[in-house]
Scaffold this motif. Structure first.
Motif, PDB file in Angstrom:
ATOM      1  N   GLU A   1       1.913   1.995  -3.424  1.00 46.51           N
ATOM      2  CA  GLU A   1       0.848   2.523  -4.476  1.00 46.51           C
ATOM      3  C   GLU A   1       0.964   3.758  -4.816  1.00 46.51           C
ATOM      4  OE1 GLU A   1      -3.355   1.095  -4.455  1.00 46.51           O
ATOM      5  OE2 GLU A   1      -2.751  -0.391  -2.887  1.00 46.51           O
TER       6      GLU A   1
ATOM      7  N   ALA B   1      -3.931  -3.549 -10.625  1.00 46.44           N
ATOM      8  CA  ALA B   1      -2.703  -4.467 -10.140  1.00 46.44           C
ATOM      9  C   ALA B   1      -1.632  -4.314 -10.783  1.00 46.44           C
ATOM     10  CB  ALA B   1      -3.397  -5.719  -9.871  1.00 46.44           C
TER      11      ALA B   1
ATOM     12  N   SER C   1      -4.965  -3.191  -7.238  1.00 47.07           N
ATOM     13  CA  SER C   1      -5.857  -4.201  -7.218  1.00 47.07           C
ATOM     14  C   SER C   1      -6.808  -4.173  -8.560  1.00 47.07           C
ATOM     15  CB  SER C   1      -6.834  -4.182  -5.985  1.00 47.07           C
ATOM     16  OG  SER C   1      -7.602  -3.009  -5.951  1.00 47.07           O
TER      17      SER C   1
ATOM     18  N   SER D   1       0.733  -1.180   0.153  1.00 46.91           N
ATOM     19  CA  SER D   1      -0.075  -0.065  -0.066  1.00 46.91           C
ATOM     20  C   SER D   1       0.833   1.293   0.111  1.00 46.91           C
ATOM     21  CB  SER D   1      -1.091  -0.207   1.018  1.00 46.91           C
ATOM     22  OG  SER D   1      -0.362   0.059   2.242  1.00 46.91           O
TER      23      SER D   1
ATOM     24  N   SER E   1       3.711  -7.067  -5.256  1.00 49.24           N
ATOM     25  CA  SER E   1       2.617  -6.789  -6.143  1.00 49.24           C
ATOM     26  C   SER E   1       1.622  -5.703  -5.375  1.00 49.24           C
ATOM     27  CB  SER E   1       1.545  -8.113  -6.103  1.00 49.24           C
ATOM     28  OG  SER E   1       2.074  -9.170  -6.861  1.00 49.24           O
TER      29      SER E   1
END
Length: 248
Positions: A105, A133, A129, A102, A126
């Motif tokens: 991101e 994603a 979402s 997070s 990763s």
């Protein structure tokens, strides 16, 4: 409690003594009420610390934003200092909880500290979402190792400090004996901290034995004073001060 909370209690006059982040010493009263430091006791590193690291998705000189785990005030200050001194960058800093996906991101890099960094390596992460994603490559930059390569000195993360005249030399001696007793037992500490988790116990034992240094000697003091000078130059604090110590 957490060192940051110990500093808050000390600043508020609710405690006499606390294990505080080293940067908080510069936010203490000045003059006759200035804090004293317990001599020869510290949480420091003389190279890789393993538990304080920047995770970056690009070369550091190209980083424009860093998400910060703010649970360690000294590590946040060290990140800002190293951005200025080691990389010559002035990124945007954003406080955010210690969850790497997070954090990445919205930022190019993230500061992670403590257990989260100790058990987190580098590689693929990763983020996002759904259709947003994606997988990114992440490099781990150990800030203890970076500080040593930049300055040639150890780094001091925390130490015991308190109000003047609250400790006698005998009190200081007790604290030192306690340190000496405990540093001989990293396995016992790791076993209590991670009961029933032998893999984590092994990592924690190695960390306590090999990565953390528990003395505040001449080299550590030189590193601390260099950190204070750099922090003042980078605008992290208003001024650098010369540390003062209890007798003992």
């Amino acid at each position: 409690d957490l060192p940051a909370r110990c500093a808050e209690l000390l600043h508020a006059g609710e405690t006499d003594l606390g294990l505080i982040p080293s940067i908080e010493y510069l936010r203490a009263p000045s003059g006759p009420d200035a804090y004293r430091i317990v001599p020869d006791l510290a949480i420091a590193s003389r190279g890789p610390v393993a538990s304080v690291a920047i995770y970056t998705t690009r070369e550091m000189r190209g980083v424009r934003s860093i998400a910060l785990d703010t649970s360690s005030r000294t590590s946040v200050a060290l990140t800002r200092v190293m951005c200025a001194k080691a990389f010559g960058i002035a990124p945007v800093f954003e406080p955010k909880g210690p969850d790497l996906p997070s954090m990445l991101e919205r930022a190019d890099a993230a500061l992670i500290i403590g257990d989260n960094a100790l058990f987190l390596g580098e590689g693929k992460v990763s983020i996002g979402s759904g259709t947003a994603a994606r997988t990114v490559s992440v490099q781990k930059i150990d800030l203890g190792a970076l500080w040593l390569s930049t300055t040639g000195l150890p780094f001091v993360y925390a130490f015991w400090a308190g109000r003047p005249n609250v400790l006698t030399p005998a009190d200081v001696a007790v604290l030192k004996r306690t340190r000496d007793h405990a540093v001989q037992r990293p396995h016992d500490v790791a076993e209590v901290y991670y009961p029933g988790e032998p893999a984590k116990q092994a990592v924690a034992e190695a960390y306590l034995r090999d990565n953390i240094w528990y003395s505040l000697g001449p080299e550590e003091l030189a590193g601390l004073q260099q950190f204070y000078r750099y922090a003042a130059e980078a605008g992290v604090v208003d001024r650098a001060v010369t540390p003062a110590f209890y007798e003992g």
